[in-house]
Design an enzyme around this catalytic site. Sequence first.
Site, short mmCIF file in Angstrom:
data_model
loop_
_atom_site.label_atom_id
_atom_site.label_comp_id
_atom_site.label_asym_id
_atom_site.label_seq_id
_atom_site.Cartn_x
_atom_site.Cartn_y
_atom_site.Cartn_z
N ASP A 28 -31.17 14.45 -0.06
CA ASP A 28 -29.79 13.93 -0.01
C ASP A 28 -29.55 12.98 1.17
O ASP A 28 -28.40 12.81 1.59
CB ASP A 28 -28.75 15.07 0.05
CG ASP A 28 -28.73 15.94 -1.18
OD1 ASP A 28 -29.54 15.73 -2.09
OD2 ASP A 28 -27.89 16.87 -1.23
N ARG A 71 -37.63 15.14 -8.20
CA ARG A 71 -38.93 15.68 -7.76
C ARG A 71 -39.94 15.69 -8.91
O ARG A 71 -41.12 15.42 -8.73
CB ARG A 71 -38.74 17.09 -7.20
CG ARG A 71 -38.07 17.05 -5.85
CD ARG A 71 -37.14 18.24 -5.59
NE ARG A 71 -36.13 17.81 -4.63
CZ ARG A 71 -36.28 17.85 -3.32
NH1 ARG A 71 -37.37 18.37 -2.81
NH2 ARG A 71 -35.33 17.40 -2.52
N LYS A 124 -39.13 22.13 0.49
CA LYS A 124 -38.36 22.59 -0.68
C LYS A 124 -39.02 22.15 -1.99
O LYS A 124 -39.25 20.97 -2.18
CB LYS A 124 -36.94 22.04 -0.58
CG LYS A 124 -36.17 22.08 -1.89
CD LYS A 124 -34.78 21.54 -1.73
CE LYS A 124 -34.29 20.93 -3.04
NZ LYS A 124 -32.89 20.50 -2.97
N HIS A 126 -38.15 23.22 -5.70
CA HIS A 126 -37.09 22.93 -6.68
C HIS A 126 -37.59 22.47 -8.05
O HIS A 126 -36.90 21.71 -8.74
CB HIS A 126 -36.07 21.92 -6.11
CG HIS A 126 -34.66 22.25 -6.56
ND1 HIS A 126 -33.55 21.55 -6.17
CD2 HIS A 126 -34.22 23.23 -7.40
CE1 HIS A 126 -32.48 22.07 -6.75
NE2 HIS A 126 -32.87 23.08 -7.48
N HIS A 226 -29.67 18.14 3.08
CA HIS A 226 -28.87 18.85 2.07
C HIS A 226 -28.01 19.88 2.79
O HIS A 226 -28.48 20.54 3.72
CB HIS A 226 -29.84 19.54 1.11
CG HIS A 226 -29.21 20.11 -0.13
ND1 HIS A 226 -28.43 21.24 -0.09
CD2 HIS A 226 -29.25 19.71 -1.42
CE1 HIS A 226 -28.02 21.51 -1.33
NE2 HIS A 226 -28.51 20.60 -2.15
N ASP A 278 -34.71 12.11 -2.04
CA ASP A 278 -34.72 12.46 -3.46
C ASP A 278 -33.54 11.90 -4.24
O ASP A 278 -33.58 11.79 -5.46
CB ASP A 278 -34.80 13.98 -3.64
CG ASP A 278 -33.53 14.69 -3.19
OD1 ASP A 278 -32.81 14.17 -2.32
OD2 ASP A 278 -33.25 15.80 -3.71
#
Length: 459
Positions: A28, A71, A124, A126, A226, A278
């Site tokens: 983000d 991703r 991360k 995800h 994020h 991302d």
Amino acid sequence: MLRALLLLIALSTSLLAVPNIVIIYADDLGYGDLGCYGHPTIRTPNLDRMAAEGMRFTQFYSAAEVCTPSRAALLTGRYPVRSGMCHDQIRVLRNNSVGGLPQDEVTLAELLKAQGYRTACIGKWHLGVWANDPRHQPVNHGFDFQFGLPHSNDMNPNPGNPKRANALADQKAEYWNSPLYRGMELVERPADQTTLTRRYTEEAVKFITLDKSKPFFLYFPHTFPHTPLFASKNFKGRSPRGLYGDVVEELDWSVGRVIETLRENGLAENTVVVFSSDNGPWLTMGETGGSAGLLREGKGSTWEGGMRVPGIVWWPGRIKPSVCRDVACTMDLFVTFAKLGGAAAPQDRDIDGMDISPLLFGSGRVERSVFCYYRGQRLYAARVGPWKAHFITQPSYGPEKPAVHAVPMLYNIEEDPSESRDVAGQHPDIISRIQSAVEKHRATVKEVPSQLVGTDEVR
Ligand code: MG
């Protein structure tokens, strides 16, 4: 004579040697959040130096507007609609999701591992929650090693967490219960989020220096910026931009540590490092969300601010210090790095990324027929050259329904990067050119079931 021969052999093996590959992926972070992309108060000296020594892209895209699909696209080189890693309403995987990246998708880690690379995913993931289905662990997608969170840091609210927006505004540690894993082993719960950037970085440094006999691929997707935001003691309260600035400055420190480690170990000339994000900034989070600079809108939308992100590629001696104004995207990294690593992109499926070596090494241009902006499974907009047509528009978040435009909106985003002047009326020919490029693309997209279905929280 013998010495000359040995020298020649040494030289040719070093020329043939495949590079180490590092992809650092912020979460983000907006187009306007770094010093080298014009932020007036966030200090990012390490990224600024990386950009000054490497190639800084001004038109670099993520292939999706939110975390999970972006991703999937990066690691498979394909629009997420092809792997089912997107959904119009659900948008991202959550802690209760059972779906994830399908086993038959081929990741960049799998391709490089087959070429003898050591591989790690630190940060991360995800792309599937392995507590719900062990097949989703990164070790089952080509990574030798994993350390980090299975999903976003806001997905395990504690009982007593007030309304989401308030909790995010307060950034209180006790509101969250994120699990931190090393492979299948639960390391800590709740993860102390103030330590994540530092601990990820320590793991990354350890991984880089672990074994010099093999090339390595480090995929380093950070948890931040994020929300909820957490910075360590060393960074908290230091940035004039507030907590968001503290968090970004700590990420910048982390980038500096990675590059310093490469230099100290004599690996800089044989390692290509990418920094990107991302998706765009989470604007609805107010001051705890980032900035898209002069671009319109942010995370969750198909306006430029939702998908155009910082893109820096660094490889001393191979990539000349420069600014690249050509279009490139995260899916291109899949194709380009597979090739640099001695692998070929899979031939049995549609791959949407392109080999951008000509841009990186200054040997030519890349002819891209179209770049598509998907929101979930629906194509909202498309770019051909400097022209972008919006077929559907919708605010990033909130109850407003998608607006389908009988005549698409049209912007020349090189003249008008803020998408403020719709010139559709003057250029019907350009609209039909974009429409036919989109039709060609659509003809290659088969409908597959969304992996996000079954997630109970819809937003
Ligand atoms: Mg994100």
